[in-house]
Write a protein that holds these residues in place. Structure first.
Motif, PDB file in Angstrom:
ATOM      1  N   ASP A   1     -45.602  13.322  45.155  1.00  0.00           N
ATOM      2  CA  ASP A   1     -45.000  13.820  43.926  1.00  0.00           C
ATOM      3  C   ASP A   1     -43.554  14.241  44.147  1.00  0.00           C
ATOM      4  N   ALA A   2     -43.284  14.827  45.302  1.00  0.00           N
ATOM      5  CA  ALA A   2     -41.916  15.268  45.586  1.00  0.00           C
ATOM      6  C   ALA A   2     -40.951  14.094  45.662  1.00  0.00           C
ATOM      7  N   ALA A   3     -41.473  12.933  46.053  1.00  0.00           N
ATOM      8  CA  ALA A   3     -40.614  11.758  46.190  1.00  0.00           C
ATOM      9  C   ALA A   3     -40.569  10.906  44.928  1.00  0.00           C
ATOM     10  N   ALA A   4     -41.359  11.261  43.916  1.00  0.00           N
ATOM     11  CA  ALA A   4     -41.461  10.428  42.715  1.00  0.00           C
ATOM     12  C   ALA A   4     -40.332  10.733  41.734  1.00  0.00           C
ATOM     13  N   VAL A   5     -39.933   9.714  41.002  1.00  0.00           N
ATOM     14  CA  VAL A   5     -38.878   9.861  40.000  1.00  0.00           C
ATOM     15  C   VAL A   5     -39.420   9.600  38.599  1.00  0.00           C
ATOM     16  N   GLU A   6     -40.234   8.529  38.449  1.00  0.00           N
ATOM     17  CA  GLU A   6     -40.697   8.129  37.117  1.00  0.00           C
ATOM     18  C   GLU A   6     -41.639   9.172  36.529  1.00  0.00           C
ATOM     19  N   ARG A   7     -41.452   9.429  35.242  1.00  0.00           N
ATOM     20  CA  ARG A   7     -42.269  10.420  34.549  1.00  0.00           C
ATOM     21  C   ARG A   7     -43.754  10.020  34.539  1.00  0.00           C
ATOM     22  N   ALA A   8     -44.021   8.741  34.270  1.00  0.00           N
ATOM     23  CA  ALA A   8     -45.412   8.291  34.192  1.00  0.00           C
ATOM     24  C   ALA A   8     -46.128   8.495  35.519  1.00  0.00           C
ATOM     25  N   ARG A   9     -45.420   8.228  36.608  1.00  0.00           N
ATOM     26  CA  ARG A   9     -46.024   8.407  37.931  1.00  0.00           C
ATOM     27  C   ARG A   9     -46.302   9.878  38.201  1.00  0.00           C
ATOM     28  N   ARG A  10     -45.374  10.740  37.821  1.00  0.00           N
ATOM     29  CA  ARG A  10     -45.549  12.164  38.092  1.00  0.00           C
ATOM     30  C   ARG A  10     -46.659  12.766  37.235  1.00  0.00           C
ATOM     31  N   GLU A  11     -46.877  12.205  36.042  1.00  0.00           N
ATOM     32  CA  GLU A  11     -47.988  12.679  35.229  1.00  0.00           C
ATOM     33  C   GLU A  11     -49.325  12.372  35.897  1.00  0.00           C
ATOM     34  N   VAL A  12     -49.431  11.193  36.519  1.00  0.00           N
ATOM     35  CA  VAL A  12     -50.650  10.870  37.259  1.00  0.00           C
ATOM     36  C   VAL A  12     -50.792  11.799  38.451  1.00  0.00           C
ATOM     37  N   HIS A  13     -49.685  12.027  39.175  1.00  0.00           N
ATOM     38  CA  HIS A  13     -49.718  12.955  40.317  1.00  0.00           C
ATOM     39  C   HIS A  13     -50.207  14.332  39.883  1.00  0.00           C
ATOM     40  N   ALA A  14     -49.708  14.803  38.735  1.00  0.00           N
ATOM     41  CA  ALA A  14     -50.097  16.130  38.258  1.00  0.00           C
ATOM     42  C   ALA A  14     -51.593  16.202  38.009  1.00  0.00           C
ATOM     43  N   ALA A  15     -52.151  15.149  37.406  1.00  0.00           N
ATOM     44  CA  ALA A  15     -53.587  15.136  37.130  1.00  0.00           C
ATOM     45  C   ALA A  15     -54.391  15.096  38.420  1.00  0.00           C
ATOM     46  N   VAL A  16     -53.943  14.299  39.381  1.00  0.00           N
ATOM     47  CA  VAL A  16     -54.645  14.212  40.671  1.00  0.00           C
ATOM     48  C   VAL A  16     -54.608  15.558  41.385  1.00  0.00           C
ATOM     49  N   LEU A  17     -53.431  16.199  41.396  1.00  0.00           N
ATOM     50  CA  LEU A  17     -53.314  17.503  42.051  1.00  0.00           C
ATOM     51  C   LEU A  17     -54.189  18.544  41.367  1.00  0.00           C
ATOM     52  N   ARG A  18     -54.278  18.473  40.046  1.00  0.00           N
ATOM     53  CA  ARG A  18     -55.150  19.407  39.324  1.00  0.00           C
ATOM     54  C   ARG A  18     -56.606  19.199  39.732  1.00  0.00           C
ATOM     55  N   SER A  19     -57.035  17.932  39.805  1.00  0.00           N
ATOM     56  CA  SER A  19     -58.417  17.649  40.215  1.00  0.00           C
ATOM     57  C   SER A  19     -58.673  18.137  41.632  1.00  0.00           C
ATOM     58  N   LEU A  20     -57.715  17.922  42.528  1.00  0.00           N
ATOM     59  CA  LEU A  20     -57.874  18.376  43.916  1.00  0.00           C
ATOM     60  C   LEU A  20     -57.902  19.897  43.988  1.00  0.00           C
ATOM     61  N   ALA A  21     -57.075  20.552  43.178  1.00  0.00           N
ATOM     62  CA  ALA A  21     -57.065  22.017  43.192  1.00  0.00           C
ATOM     63  C   ALA A  21     -58.409  22.570  42.743  1.00  0.00           C
ATOM     64  N   GLU A  22     -59.044  21.914  41.763  1.00  0.00           N
ATOM     65  CA  GLU A  22     -60.349  22.371  41.309  1.00  0.00           C
ATOM     66  C   GLU A  22     -61.407  22.153  42.379  1.00  0.00           C
ATOM     67  N   VAL A  23     -61.306  21.027  43.111  1.00  0.00           N
ATOM     68  CA  VAL A  23     -62.225  20.806  44.236  1.00  0.00           C
ATOM     69  C   VAL A  23     -62.013  21.875  45.298  1.00  0.00           C
ATOM     70  N   ALA A  24     -60.739  22.173  45.591  1.00  0.00           N
ATOM     71  CA  ALA A  24     -60.436  23.198  46.594  1.00  0.00           C
ATOM     72  C   ALA A  24     -60.993  24.550  46.182  1.00  0.00           C
ATOM     73  N   SER A  25     -60.838  24.879  44.913  1.00  0.00           N
ATOM     74  CA  SER A  25     -61.336  26.166  44.421  1.00  0.00           C
ATOM     75  C   SER A  25     -62.854  26.243  44.554  1.00  0.00           C
ATOM     76  N   ALA A  26     -63.534  25.153  44.169  1.00  0.00           N
ATOM     77  CA  ALA A  26     -65.000  25.159  44.217  1.00  0.00           C
ATOM     78  C   ALA A  26     -65.530  25.166  45.639  1.00  0.00           C
ATOM     79  N   SER A  27     -64.775  24.584  46.563  1.00  0.00           N
ATOM     80  CA  SER A  27     -65.253  24.463  47.946  1.00  0.00           C
ATOM     81  C   SER A  27     -64.814  25.616  48.833  1.00  0.00           C
ATOM     82  N   GLY A  28     -64.031  26.543  48.277  1.00  0.00           N
ATOM     83  CA  GLY A  28     -63.540  27.653  49.092  1.00  0.00           C
ATOM     84  C   GLY A  28     -62.280  27.308  49.849  1.00  0.00           C
ATOM     85  N   GLY A  29     -61.695  26.132  49.536  1.00  0.00           N
ATOM     86  CA  GLY A  29     -60.490  25.710  50.236  1.00  0.00           C
ATOM     87  C   GLY A  29     -59.282  26.568  49.943  1.00  0.00           C
TER      88      GLY A  29
END
Length: 540
Positions: free
Chosen positions: A458-486
């Motif tokens: 995400d830090a290296a991305a420029v296009e808005r569409a790509r960063r929107e996908v990154h944001a969704a992926v990071l949100r999903s990973l954050a929820e997994v981390a929260s549920a797993s105690g990460g």
């Protein structure tokens, strides 16, 4: 606070806003019931697509009428009840309790001489485990010769002036027609709202007929289903296309011991006699000295399993299925029903709360449009919060995009993004690509690694569409981390410099990444806050 709690608060705000509007408050009361009842899963498709047969297979009991009776032209709900009950809801607003009659195990609906035009819907309560956390809804066929019959399904699932009454749909088709695509487009538009999430699964029904009942018919059907999955019109409207031999699935789930004995006798015939008998449906029910089974028994087997099912059952018995239970399990697996049930289990059941809440919120939004109260500020704000924060809907929308036109990422990250967003299932191990028996430490380690990786992308991305996908992926990973105690052990992301350097606006994480040089409780608290911010990231 859960999504159900938040939506309940929104309903309370709406009840206050509509304090003097009796009709609106009645609707809000109905929405509260919907919020707390199981997920509504409707079965839809053209006439003779096999909806009722598949419904019986999902239930594991022959309840839904599968012939051309008047009741097949009425929307019928199947929900869990401690004792069997059937209630007819008439168009004039009255309710009639119906007698429960069964004929050869099949539930028979007695409409008391009424026509489908007089009935709004039928509510069936039945003590079945399959209905414990799911309401199944059987709908009349679309594209029917009877305009009234098609209109009932359209009004229920794809109304012009309101959201759909179903949370998700299993759509059956024998071939891909323009009317199939039009229905699924209408369902997406009425069920999904602004998020354009896809809550439909397509079934290539009566799949055994694709190969004319040959023993390899389902292999042929699977190739057709895969071709449909790649169809540009369909791929954005359904999460998958699954071939299912519905008649076989129904027969397998409700297999009787007497039927197993008859099938076992067929399997034990000499090969030449067996093959001659099974060469066609017509030959199978002709008088024959090759078997001791009467014509009546053979007609019953053909009616319950089809010629494909009889051939397959005989082959499975010869292959080692020694009991009726073993044969039932093997036939269910071969029918495609297990794959469909697993898909429902992966994609719909874990998202049930959000899908239900979405239906309620969309109904409230429609109510605001039709009849705005004097002070709707709090209700509008609650609807807006839900639209922004309903990450599950964003996941479904991106999965549909991944299937139709692809995600704006390179091939490997795109495949990984789809998996993290829930393409293979929403449990932590499925999202992370781990084995089902991976331990909790492996889950925590993998989710931290993936968070580092996607932050770097995400830090290296420029296009808005790509960063929107990154944001969704990071949100999903954050929820997994929260549920797993990460979150308790979250490590800082590796230092990544954006294209414009540390001072560039795109290098938004660069300063924070210096945290990797710090230590102690302060660093852990800051990292915890970063993960929580990822969970709250606006999703377009």
């Amino acid at each position: 606070m859960t999504v159900i709690d938040e939506t309940q608060q929104l309903l309370e705000a709406a009840r206050t806003a509509y304090a003097g509007d009796r009709a609106a408050r009645m609707l809000i009361d109905q929405l509260e019931v919907r919020l707390h009842e199981p997920l509504r899963l409707a079965l839809a498709g053209m006439v003779k697509a096999g909806k009722s047969t598949l419904l019986n297979a999902l239930l594991g009991e022959r309840i839904a009428a599968t012939d051309a009776a008047e009741c097949t032209r009425v929307v019928t709900w199947y929900r869990h009840s401690a004792t069997p009950r059937v209630t007819m809801h008439l168009r004039d607003g009255t309710e009639v309790r119906m007698r429960i009659n069964r004929d050869d195990g099949l539930l028979v609906f007695d409409l008391g001489g009424r026509t489908a035009e007089q009935i709004e819907w039928i509510d069936v309560g039945w003590p079945l485990e399959a209905l414990a956390d799911l309401i199944l809804i059987d709908t009349p066929g679309i594209a029917s010769l009877s305009g009234d019959t098609s209109a009932r399904t359209a009004q229920f699932l794809t109304p012009d002036d309101a959201p759909s009454a179903a949370d998700a749909v299993v759509y059956l088709m024998r071939h891909l027609h323009g009317s199939d695509v039009r229905f699924l487009e209408a369902f997406r538009d009425t069920a999904a709202g602004a998020a354009q999430s896809v809550c439909a699964v397509a079934v290539l029904s009566r799949a055994d007929e694709v190969g004319s009942g040959r023993i390899d018919s389902l292999l042929s059907a699977r190739r057709v289903a895969q071709r449909y999955e790649g169809d540009g019109d369909l791929s954005a409207l359904a999460l998958a296309v699954v071939p299912v031999a519905g008649l076989l699935a129904e027969g397998a789930r409700t297999l009787r011991e007497s039927e197993f004995i008859a099938l076992r006798e067929l399997a034990g015939l000499e090969r030449a006699a067996r093959e001659t008998l099974l060469v066609s449906a017509d030959r199978f029910v002709r008088p024959s000295e090759a078997t001791g089974l009467s014509v009546t028994v053979r007609e019953g087997l053909l009616h319950r399993f089809g010629i494909f099912g009889v051939r397959l059952a005989a082959a499975l018995i010869r292959g080692g299925a020694a009991t009726s239970s073993e044969l039932s399990r093997a036939l269910v697996q071969q029918s495609g029903l297990t794959e469909l049930e697993e898909l429902i289990e992966r994609q719909f059941r874990p998202r049930a709360d959000t899908l239900k809440a979405r239906g309620v919120v969309l109904q409230l939004h429609a109510l605001l449009r039709r009849s705005p109260p004097a002070d709707a500020a709090e209700v509008r704000a609650g609807i807006e919060r839900f639209t922004v924060s309903a990450h599950v809907l964003r996941e479904l929308a991106l999965l549909a995009q991944a299937r139709s036109r692809g995600l704006p990422l390179e091939a490997e990250p795109a495949a990984d993004a789809a998996r993290i967003l829930g393409a293979s299932g929403v449990d932590a191990r499925s999202r992370l690509g781990l084995a089902a028996d991976a331990d909790d430490d492996a889950v925590r380690e993998r989710v931290l690694t993936e968070l580092d990786r996607w932050r770097a992308l995400d830090a290296a991305a420029v296009e808005r569409a790509r960063r929107e996908v990154h944001a969704a992926v990071l949100r999903s990973l954050a929820e997994v981390a929260s549920a797993s105690g990460g979150l308790r052990t979250l490590r800082p992301a590796a230092k990544v410099e954006a294209p414009g350097g540390p001072g560039d606006a795109l290098g938004h994480d660069a300063a924070e990444q210096s945290e990797q040089h710090e230590s102690g409780l302060g660093r852990e608290k800051r990292l915890h806050r970063r993960a929580l911010r990822a969970q709250r990231h606006p999703l377009g």
